[in-house]
Scaffold this motif. Structure first.
Motif, PDB file in Angstrom:
ATOM      1  N   GLY A  18       0.793  -1.211   0.000  1.00 51.75           N
ATOM      2  CA  GLY A  18       0.000   0.000   0.000  1.00 51.75           C
ATOM      3  C   GLY A  18       0.824   1.259   0.000  1.00 51.75           C
ATOM      4  N   LYS A  19       0.134   2.374   0.285  1.00 51.70           N
ATOM      5  CA  LYS A  19       0.740   3.695   0.312  1.00 51.70           C
ATOM      6  C   LYS A  19       0.559   4.292   1.700  1.00 51.70           C
ATOM      7  CE  LYS A  19       1.602   4.021  -4.209  1.00 51.70           C
ATOM      8  NZ  LYS A  19       2.967   4.246  -4.766  1.00 51.70           N
ATOM      9  N   PHE A  20       1.640   4.835   2.221  1.00 47.54           N
ATOM     10  CA  PHE A  20       1.595   5.511   3.514  1.00 47.54           C
ATOM     11  C   PHE A  20       1.410   7.007   3.272  1.00 47.54           C
ATOM     12  CE2 PHE A  20       3.527   6.643   7.739  1.00 47.54           C
ATOM     13  CZ  PHE A  20       2.682   5.865   8.519  1.00 47.54           C
ATOM     14  N   ALA A  21       1.369   7.796   4.340  1.00 47.48           N
ATOM     15  CA  ALA A  21       1.285   9.248   4.204  1.00 47.48           C
ATOM     16  C   ALA A  21       2.442   9.754   3.348  1.00 47.48           C
ATOM     17  CB  ALA A  21       1.317   9.894   5.588  1.00 47.48           C
ATOM     18  N   GLY A  22       2.139  10.632   2.411  1.00 46.37           N
ATOM     19  CA  GLY A  22       3.160  11.117   1.509  1.00 46.37           C
ATOM     20  C   GLY A  22       3.360  10.242   0.291  1.00 46.37           C
ATOM     21  N   GLY A  23       2.559   9.177   0.177  1.00 45.22           N
ATOM     22  CA  GLY A  23       2.632   8.317  -0.997  1.00 45.22           C
ATOM     23  C   GLY A  23       3.737   7.293  -0.973  1.00 45.22           C
ATOM     24  N   LEU A  24       4.394   7.080   0.170  1.00 44.44           N
ATOM     25  CA  LEU A  24       5.484   6.114   0.255  1.00 44.44           C
ATOM     26  C   LEU A  24       4.951   4.692   0.125  1.00 44.44           C
ATOM     27  CD1 LEU A  24       8.564   5.775   0.954  1.00 44.44           C
ATOM     28  CD2 LEU A  24       7.837   5.458   3.328  1.00 44.44           C
ATOM     29  N   ASP A  25       5.622   3.865  -0.685  1.00 45.38           N
ATOM     30  CA  ASP A  25       5.254   2.453  -0.822  1.00 45.38           C
ATOM     31  C   ASP A  25       5.626   1.700   0.452  1.00 45.38           C
ATOM     32  OD1 ASP A  25       4.282   2.660  -3.448  1.00 45.38           O
ATOM     33  OD2 ASP A  25       6.278   2.412  -4.299  1.00 45.38           O
ATOM     34  N   VAL A  26       4.668   0.969   1.012  1.00 48.01           N
ATOM     35  CA  VAL A  26       4.874   0.235   2.252  1.00 48.01           C
ATOM     36  C   VAL A  26       4.172  -1.115   2.152  1.00 48.01           C
ATOM     37  CG1 VAL A  26       5.003   2.346   3.638  1.00 48.01           C
ATOM     38  CG2 VAL A  26       2.795   1.198   3.328  1.00 48.01           C
TER      39      VAL A  26
END
Length: 422
Positions: free
Chosen positions: A39-47
């Motif tokens: 998924g995507k975390f805050a700020g669009g980071l891939d996690v």
């Protein structure tokens, strides 16, 4: 397919408006795909999101995971901590303070900072504070009718928030005259992801940091006898153990962390009790259920849905997925606390669930090195608050047709208001 291979129907965006307005949807989404999802975390980071209890405890407790991407060997993490903060819109002059937070430190640095304040949060010290917590609670409850209109009052504004912020400010040493301002700054921080308030985070953080610097200067000129004074002495006498930036950030972290999550635990827990009237009545009938009830609130409606990121320092195989070195993982603790392997009928709110059981099965306070420093104080405040609230206002009820609002803050379960009829 491994957990690191995204699929359109599995990828979860933490900032999806549907997940912000309906926190329970995040829990459902993670479990619908087996407890692990890219998924995507805050700020669009891939996690990669994890909900399985065993995996979450490994991510939070295993030293192969770190909170700062700067501590991943070889610089293999996608972004440094400073870069991440900048990408979220934080001004450059504030980034240095945020990277000095105990919440983002690993290993010896985390232990060093934690030890400086841990004595203030021991079970013994917290027990000594109980009469003070009870006095504050009773006073706030007695004044609720003064804030009511036609018998209706915002319990978040006039009880759930004032209780923990008064307690933590007394402990740290924030003057009474400044506490309303701290509440306003906290609200502004909760608006960090609100597109209609683009400067809220920088304005609030900048003001808080300037205010703390002012408090430190005042205390150096005229010392008191509280936690802030102890930290200042540590800084001035043993500068190698605490930098000036760490001192400022430690005060900020203690005050915000010491009241925000507890305030919303009280609000969320009250809402849960009032929407499950049999549980409200059971707690009124048997105050001995208070410890179990607070644990169930932490499990069922705790404030944090997710923890801060953890980075794998090497390739790691977990029970439900794989992480590559430098890859960030997110522990969805709200979903972990609904793990069907651990909790029969996990979506049912049952304040007797933990009664008579030793220890703490849920991860509402986290796990491992970063386990919540103020857990004992938060539990005590919850027990005192709910015991006094159910006794003082046995007929308390939600206002029909007046559903509480939710702030646009991803990864949290909180209200903007909680109107009740006394």
């Amino acid at each position: 397919m491994t957990a690191t291979t995204p699929s359109p129907d599995q990828t979860i965006d933490l900032q999806d408006p549907a997940l912000v307005t309906d926190p329970e949807a995040l829990i459902r989404r993670v479990w619908e795909v087996g407890g692990t999802a890219p998924g995507k975390f805050a700020g669009g980071l891939d996690v990669v999101f994890f909900a399985d209890d065993a995996d979450v405890r490994t991510i939070l407790g295993d030293r192969r995971f770190v909170t700062s991407p700067d501590n991943v060997p070889g610089g293999t993490a996608a972004r440094s901590r400073a870069d991440m903060l900048t990408s979220l819109g934080l001004d450059a002059e504030l980034v240095g303070y945020m990277t000095e937070s105990v919440l983002g430190k690993d290993g010896a640095d985390h232990t060093r900072l934690r030890k400086l304040v841990s004595r203030a949060f021991t079970v013994r010290r917290v027990n000594e504070m109980r009469p003070q917590v009870e006095r504050i609670t009773d006073d706030l409850l007695a004044r609720l009718p003064d804030h009511a209109e036609d018998g209706v009052v915002d319990l978040l504004e006039h009880f759930a928030y004032p209780l923990p912020i008064t307690v933590i400010c007394d402990l740290v040493g924030v003057p009474e005259r400044d506490r309303d301002q701290w509440r306003e700054w906290s609200r502004s921080l909760a608006s960090a992801f609100d597109p209609t308030k683009p400067d809220a985070m920088n304005t609030a953080l900048g003001a808080m940091i300037d205010h703390i610097k002012g408090m430190i200067a005042e205390r150096r000129a005229a010392p008191h006898d509280d936690l802030l004074d102890a930290l200042i002495r540590e800084r001035d006498e043993n500068g190698d153990r605490l930098s000036e930036a760490e001192l400022v950030t430690l005060v900020f972290t203690l005050v915000i962390a010491g009241h925000e999550t507890t305030a919303h635990l009280i609000a969320n827990g009250t809402h849960a009790l009032l929407t499950h009237r049999d549980q409200w009545d059971a707690l009124r009938a048997d105050p001995g259920l208070l410890p179990s009830a607070v644990h169930e609130m932490l499990r069922w409606c705790g404030t944090a849905l997710v923890t801060q990121l953890r980075y794998a320092t090497e390739d790691i195989e977990l029970r439900t997925g794989r992480l590559a070195k430098g890859e960030p993982a997110v522990a969805v603790i709200a979903a972990t606390n609904r793990d069907p392997h651990l909790y029969p009928d996990p979506h049912r709110f049952d304040i007797t669930r933990h009664h008579g059981k030793p220890g703490e099965a849920h991860v509402g306070f986290g796990h491992g090195l970063h386990y919540c420093l103020g857990a004992a104080l938060a539990r005590q405040e919850g027990q005192v608050a709910f015991g006094a609230l159910t006794a003082a206002y046995p007929d308390l009820a939600l206002v029909p047709g007046r559903e509480p609002g939710r702030p646009p803050l991803p990864g949290n379960r909180r209200f903007t208001d909680l109107h009740v009829r006394l």
